[in-house]
Design an enzyme around this catalytic site. Structure first.
Site, PDB file in Angstrom:
ATOM      1  N   HIS A 370       0.955  -1.824   0.447  1.00 17.86           N
ATOM      2  CA  HIS A 370       0.342   0.298  -0.167  1.00 17.86           C
ATOM      3  C   HIS A 370       0.614   0.972  -0.176  1.00 17.86           C
ATOM      4  O   HIS A 370       0.231   2.179  -0.851  1.00 17.86           O
ATOM      5  CB  HIS A 370      -1.182  -0.282   1.624  1.00 17.86           C
ATOM      6  CG  HIS A 370      -2.554  -0.886   0.936  1.00 17.86           C
ATOM      7  ND1 HIS A 370      -2.231  -2.467   1.371  1.00 17.86           N
ATOM      8  CD2 HIS A 370      -3.337  -1.073   0.238  1.00 17.86           C
ATOM      9  CE1 HIS A 370      -3.671  -2.741   0.843  1.00 17.86           C
ATOM     10  NE2 HIS A 370      -3.826  -2.291   0.302  1.00 17.86           N
ATOM     11  N   ARG A 477     -10.262   5.433  -1.950  1.00 20.07           N
ATOM     12  CA  ARG A 477     -10.070   4.170  -0.457  1.00 20.07           C
ATOM     13  C   ARG A 477     -10.149   4.868   0.701  1.00 20.07           C
ATOM     14  O   ARG A 477      -9.496   5.750   1.256  1.00 20.07           O
ATOM     15  CB  ARG A 477      -7.959   3.595  -0.851  1.00 20.07           C
ATOM     16  CG  ARG A 477      -8.228   2.964  -2.037  1.00 20.07           C
ATOM     17  CD  ARG A 477      -6.634   2.563  -1.823  1.00 20.07           C
ATOM     18  NE  ARG A 477      -5.930   1.849  -2.898  1.00 20.07           N
ATOM     19  CZ  ARG A 477      -5.599   1.595  -4.177  1.00 20.07           C
ATOM     20  NH1 ARG A 477      -5.383   2.642  -4.912  1.00 20.07           N
ATOM     21  NH2 ARG A 477      -5.056   0.622  -4.564  1.00 20.07           N
ATOM     22  N   ARG A 513     -15.843   3.056  -2.265  1.00 20.03           N
ATOM     23  CA  ARG A 513     -15.215   1.828  -0.952  1.00 20.03           C
ATOM     24  C   ARG A 513     -15.271   1.497   0.044  1.00 20.03           C
ATOM     25  O   ARG A 513     -14.568   2.448   0.480  1.00 20.03           O
ATOM     26  CB  ARG A 513     -13.392   0.693  -1.999  1.00 20.03           C
ATOM     27  CG  ARG A 513     -13.570  -0.412  -0.941  1.00 20.03           C
ATOM     28  CD  ARG A 513     -12.336  -1.239  -1.279  1.00 20.03           C
ATOM     29  NE  ARG A 513     -11.386  -0.270  -0.917  1.00 20.03           N
ATOM     30  CZ  ARG A 513      -9.945  -0.511  -1.091  1.00 20.03           C
ATOM     31  NH1 ARG A 513      -9.953  -1.611  -1.846  1.00 20.03           N
ATOM     32  NH2 ARG A 513      -8.767  -0.235  -0.466  1.00 20.03           N
ATOM     33  N   GLU A 612     -11.734  -9.482  -5.879  1.00 19.01           N
ATOM     34  CA  GLU A 612     -10.569  -9.609  -5.380  1.00 19.01           C
ATOM     35  C   GLU A 612     -10.468 -11.328  -4.327  1.00 19.01           C
ATOM     36  O   GLU A 612      -8.922 -11.487  -4.709  1.00 19.01           O
ATOM     37  CB  GLU A 612     -10.403  -8.499  -4.623  1.00 19.01           C
ATOM     38  CG  GLU A 612     -10.934  -7.204  -4.294  1.00 19.01           C
ATOM     39  CD  GLU A 612     -10.490  -6.606  -3.423  1.00 19.01           C
ATOM     40  OE1 GLU A 612      -8.925  -5.915  -3.346  1.00 19.01           O
ATOM     41  OE2 GLU A 612     -11.379  -5.979  -2.631  1.00 19.01           O
ATOM     42  N   ASN A 635      -5.142  -6.133  -7.996  1.00 10.29           N
ATOM     43  CA  ASN A 635      -3.891  -6.337  -6.768  1.00 10.29           C
ATOM     44  C   ASN A 635      -4.148  -7.736  -6.150  1.00 10.29           C
ATOM     45  O   ASN A 635      -3.139  -8.805  -5.817  1.00 10.29           O
ATOM     46  CB  ASN A 635      -3.128  -5.308  -6.107  1.00 10.29           C
ATOM     47  CG  ASN A 635      -3.480  -3.758  -6.545  1.00 10.29           C
ATOM     48  OD1 ASN A 635      -2.976  -4.126  -8.189  1.00 10.29           O
ATOM     49  ND2 ASN A 635      -3.940  -3.218  -6.247  1.00 10.29           N
ATOM     50  N   ASP A 636      -5.291  -7.540  -5.403  1.00 11.83           N
ATOM     51  CA  ASP A 636      -5.494  -8.757  -4.553  1.00 11.83           C
ATOM     52  C   ASP A 636      -5.617  -9.738  -5.144  1.00 11.83           C
ATOM     53  O   ASP A 636      -5.318 -11.495  -4.856  1.00 11.83           O
ATOM     54  CB  ASP A 636      -6.899  -8.155  -3.674  1.00 11.83           C
ATOM     55  CG  ASP A 636      -6.111  -7.208  -1.741  1.00 11.83           C
ATOM     56  OD1 ASP A 636      -5.177  -7.929  -1.676  1.00 11.83           O
ATOM     57  OD2 ASP A 636      -6.601  -6.280  -1.960  1.00 11.83           O
ATOM     58  N   ARG A 646       1.233 -10.091  -2.122  1.00  5.04           N
ATOM     59  CA  ARG A 646       1.875  -8.423  -2.597  1.00  5.04           C
ATOM     60  C   ARG A 646       2.820  -7.681  -2.033  1.00  5.04           C
ATOM     61  O   ARG A 646       3.368  -7.136  -2.934  1.00  5.04           O
ATOM     62  CB  ARG A 646       0.455  -8.249  -3.405  1.00  5.04           C
ATOM     63  CG  ARG A 646      -0.336  -7.239  -1.931  1.00  5.04           C
ATOM     64  CD  ARG A 646      -1.205  -6.917  -1.971  1.00  5.04           C
ATOM     65  NE  ARG A 646      -1.728  -5.908  -2.207  1.00  5.04           N
ATOM     66  CZ  ARG A 646      -2.876  -4.398  -1.871  1.00  5.04           C
ATOM     67  NH1 ARG A 646      -3.570  -5.358  -2.277  1.00  5.04           N
ATOM     68  NH2 ARG A 646      -2.945  -3.599  -2.563  1.00  5.04           N
ATOM     69  N   CYS A 683      -9.979  -1.351 -10.867  1.00  5.12           N
ATOM     70  CA  CYS A 683      -8.873  -0.216 -10.579  1.00  5.12           C
ATOM     71  C   CYS A 683      -7.813  -1.024  -9.479  1.00  5.12           C
ATOM     72  O   CYS A 683      -7.149  -0.379  -9.018  1.00  5.12           O
ATOM     73  CB  CYS A 683     -10.271   0.128  -9.827  1.00  5.12           C
ATOM     74  SG  CYS A 683     -10.470  -1.388  -7.809  1.00  5.12           S
TER      75      CYS A 683
HETATM   76  C1  PEP Z   1      -6.752  -4.541  -5.380  1.00  8.55           C
HETATM   77  O1  PEP Z   1      -6.543  -5.680  -4.686  1.00  8.55           O
HETATM   78  O2  PEP Z   1      -6.759  -4.110  -6.632  1.00  8.55           O
HETATM   79  C2  PEP Z   1      -6.829  -2.840  -4.760  1.00  8.55           C
HETATM   80  C3  PEP Z   1      -7.536  -2.009  -5.677  1.00  8.55           C
HETATM   81  O3  PEP Z   1      -7.959  -3.272  -3.767  1.00  8.55           O
HETATM   82  P1  PEP Z   1      -6.900  -2.363  -2.946  1.00  8.55           P
HETATM   83  O4  PEP Z   1      -5.487  -2.221  -3.147  1.00  8.55           O
HETATM   84  O5  PEP Z   1      -6.821  -1.273  -1.922  1.00  8.55           O
HETATM   85  O6  PEP Z   1      -6.260  -3.238  -2.274  1.00  8.55           O
HETATM   86 MG    MG Z   2      -7.505  -5.212  -3.179  1.00 10.74          MG
END
Ligand code: PEP
Ligand code: MG
Length: 756
Positions: A370, A477, A513, A612, A635-636, A646, A683
């Site tokens: 993050h 977020r 979100r 996710e 990402n998740d 990650r 996203c």
């Molecule tokens: C993701 O997981 O791709 C996402 C957009 O959420 P975050 O990166 O905030 O976990």
């Molecule tokens: Mg995520």
């Protein structure tokens, strides 16, 4: 001391050196007096101080015993002659027959031919060589270990005088790498593109030790014992802290700290340094200097890593010794800062003064963590996994961070700085060219419109909608404002914030979100212990369903803020339909409650889920009947598909989001959403990388949401793309057995003139 002519004890000598150094007079005069004192005190005929000057040259700065005409004339390169060897190896050298040593070089101007024995020690500060202290004798005498120790202790006090900038200017004091080599390049992983130039600032600055010479040895030993007990207590308390399970990496570090902290060898050496006349904190620093200097040249990675642990531990011990109150007030930040850290939490980055922040360098970290996402949101160039950066860069070093190529230039020369300045100017021109497409739609050459949204999490992100010409906010977020506070915001505070965001966004849509804490997003004021595997632990919607008040307050705030407007929101980390239903029920309850209270209601309510968790892919038919839209959190999703953390830097390059497995999953999601007539967007970070975004558009995504800094280049990519051949090509390569199809797609882009 075995020197027959020694008339004073080592401690008296040290105290006198200290008094002269702290006394009146010009720096050079005091240094002259210091060398006489040392020569007399150590029973040596010669005592000389060489100071390292720019260009890695050691210059004779003061001497007792050699010819005065040689002062400021005799110069040796680091590595040249015995003095140069001491500097290069950062180790003491004691020779009874110096002139027959292979490294000996004769400098006639010094008149040293009559002195046969020599003992020298490096003048170290922060593990770096600032000079060399040498004593010589006519006879072929053997210097004993105790004398070497004394010289090292005095050298440490001298280091403070050199570092004080009285003898040579501050510019020259800017250290060069480890032993000798100037300038230096460190390769690193790319976390966010761009270039930044500035002075190094350590995220957790070292405490400077100001009191060096002990008045009362017993008292210093007692202080050390007390500080060690305090430190053990603090480490034990940390280890008992349940929340530590959140970050097993931290736990591992702390456990190894405790082992080192109990190491009798380490503490014994600190004790010996006190016996040499140093205060407890100076003794910790001296031992640390020695260790850093020795281990920095060891190639064994494990041992080098231990240097950092020891460094941190030494700093902890020094903090216990000087007490928080006496710690130096933090020095003012330079105008242009390059922030250096082993690793950073998202909140730490957010708390930093952004107006000065030009780049971030992490020794560890991962591009999906993050903190990297936040760097992208703020468009701060960032590199990570920069091995050894903490040991090789000092506070105040000039640095250039190249996020495009993954490198850190340490103490670059004038020419290099100029060429980077030019390159930064060129990038600004390129940004300006993206601005030219700002008001044009993101439409392919064959007329397919793609919506390009921004990811946001801070108020300052919102003006970026207009600045980049984006279609709205595809992911807001909401946890980020929670992370920079010191307590949980109440409904009113949240509602005011969301209202402001909507106000700023004007007629552009914003998708909120709901809070996604846990994982690496830790709230400082809330114990959200998530187990050993936090990304798969108690986070996001899981917390909200178990602690409904959090979600209900947030939903209430969102409803209040969107009165008379459109409410667009989504739930994160949904793993099954039942979870979505439960969350949705809470929303309906809150809407009902507001309605019954006669509160003004949102004009419309549009609710989606983030995809996710892979399990949700297998429940799409049911999900798509319930949601108004779906947003893929790649990402998740990618970390769970590959079972690959990650945030783990070792795995950062192991799997590629543009690989056959991911592309097939994504294409299945798009197909089902299209068939059900449910809008789908993506996203995750991949949407902001032009090549990955090209792949996504090729798969059928028509809505992407990304860091604001990516909008211009992704738009430029889309406007240079002809979609039909790409879609056909993607269908062909999705069955490929390759680890990644990145190279294939890059070739496609180059062949077809796509701006990636
Ligand atoms: C993701 O997981 O791709 C996402 C957009 O959420 P975050 O990166 O905030 O976990
Ligand atoms: Mg995520």
């Amino acid at each position: 001391m075995s020197g027959a002519r020694s008339k004073i004890t080592p401690r008296q000598l040290l105290a006198r050196v200290r008094d002269v150094m702290a006394g009146a007079g010009a720096g050079q005069d005091r240094l002259n007096r210091v060398v006489s004192l040392i020569a007399g005190g150590m029973g040596a005929e010669v005592c000389s101080v060489y100071i390292r000057r720019a260009g890695d040259v050691l210059e004779l700065f003061a001497t007792e015993g050699l010819k005065q005409a040689a002062v400021h004339q005799t110069r040796l390169r680091v590595g040249e002659g015995l003095v140069g060897v001491i500097a290069a190896r950062t180790r003491p050298l004691a020779l009874s027959d110096a002139q027959h040593h292979p490294a000996f070089v004769f400098r006639p101007e010094t008149g040293e031919e009559i002195y046969h024995s020599l003992m020298g020690v490096p003048i170290l500060r922060g593990g770096r060589v600032l000079g060399v202290l040498v004593v010589q004798n006519r006879t072929r005498r053997r210097y004993v270990a105790e004398e070497v120790e004394i010289a090292q202790t005095i050298a440490m006090v001298l280091a403070e005088m050199v570092a004080g900038g009285e003898l040579i200017g501050g510019e020259e004091l800017i250290p060069t790498d480890g032993i000798a080599v100037a300038p230096l390049q460190i390769t690193a992983a790319r976390f966010h593109r761009g270039m930044g130039m500035g002075l190094a600032v350590l995220a957790r600055p070292h405490v400077q030790v100001t009191r060096l010479v002990a008045e009362d040895l017993e008292e210093e030993h007692a202080r050390l014992r007390l500080a060690v007990t305090d430190m053990h207590g603090a480490l034990d308390a940390l280890l008992k802290d349940e929340t530590l399970a959140d970050g097993s990496e931290h736990r591992g570090i702390l456990e190894s700290y405790r082992m080192i902290a109990e190491d009798a060898g380490w503490l014994g050496r600190i004790g010996e340094a006190i016996d040499g006349g140093l205060t407890a904190e100076a003794a910790v620093m001296k031992v640390q200097n020695d260790i850093r200097a020795r281990l920095s040249q060891v190639s064994d990675r494990y041992l080098r890593e231990r240097v950092h642990d020891l460094d941190d531990l030494a700093q902890r011990l020094i903090k216990h010794l000087v007490g928080e109150d006496e710690m130096n007030p933090s020095v003012p930040l330079p105008e242009d800062v390059v922030l250096i850290a082993r690793n950073l939490g998202p909140a730490e980055l957010l708390e930093f003064d952004r107006s000065r922040l030009r780049a971030v360098v992490l020794e560890e970290g991962s591009p999906m963590a993050h903190v990297a996402i936040i760097a992208r949101a703020l468009d701060i160039p960032m590199v990570g996994q920069a091995k050894g950066v903490l040991g090789r860069v000092e506070e105040g070093d000039p640095l250039i961070v190249d996020g495009d190529h993954g490198s850190v230039l340490v103490r670059p020369g004038q020419n290099v700085r100029q060429s980077y300045r030019d390159s930064i100017a060129e990038r600004d021109r390129q940004k300006a060219s993206y601005a030219a497409v700002r008001d044009l739609p993101a439409q392919t050459c064959d007329g397919v419109r793609v919506e390009v949204h921004i990811n946001a999490g801070l108020r300052i992100d919102i003006p970026q909608i207009v600045e980049t010409g984006a279609d709205g906010v595809g992911l807001y977020r909401t946890e980020i404002p929670f992370m920079v506070r010191h307590d949980f915001p109440d409904v009113e505070t949240q509602a005011a914030l969301y209202g402001e965001i909507l106000e700023q966004a004007g007629d552009k849509p914003v998708i909120f979100r709901t809070i996604d804490v846990g994982g690496d997003k830790v709230l400082p004021y809330w114990d959200s212990s998530a187990g050993d595997n936090p990304a798969m632990g108690w986070r996001a919607i899981r917390i909200c369903l178990d602690r409904p008040f959090i979600l209900r307050h947030q939903l209430r705030a969102l409803i209040l803020a969107t009165a008379g407007r459109d409410l667009r929101m989504m739930f994160p980390m949904i793993a099954e339909i039942a979870e979505y239903d439960a969350a949705r029920r809470m929303l309906d309850m809150e809407l009902d409650r507001m309605r019954k209270q006669g509160k003004p209601m949102p004009k419309s309510v549009c609710v989606g889920a983030m995809l996710e968790v892979p399990a949700l892919v297998f429940q799409l038919p049911g999900m798509l009947k319930r949601v108004d839209f779906l947003s893929v959190g790649s990402n998740d999703l990618v970390q769970f598909l590959f079972a690959s953390d990650r945030g783990n830097s070792r795995l950062a390059d192991r799997y590629d989001p543009i690989s056959p497995a991911v592309l097939r999953v994504l294409s299945e999601i798009v197909a089902q959403c299209d068939a059900a007539g449910v809008p789908v967007s993506l996203c995750g970070e991949m949407a902001g990388n032009p090549l990955d975004a090209m792949a996504l558009v090729g798969l059928g995504f028509r809505r992407l949401s990304m860091a604001p800094s990516s909008v211009g280049r992704v738009k430029a990519m889309i406007r240079s793309l002809t979609l039909s051949p790409l879609a056909a090509y993607m269908a062909r390569i999705s069955d490929s057995p390759d680890h990644s199809v990145r190279d294939k797609l890059r070739t496609f882009a180059l062949d077809h003139g796509v701006m990636i």
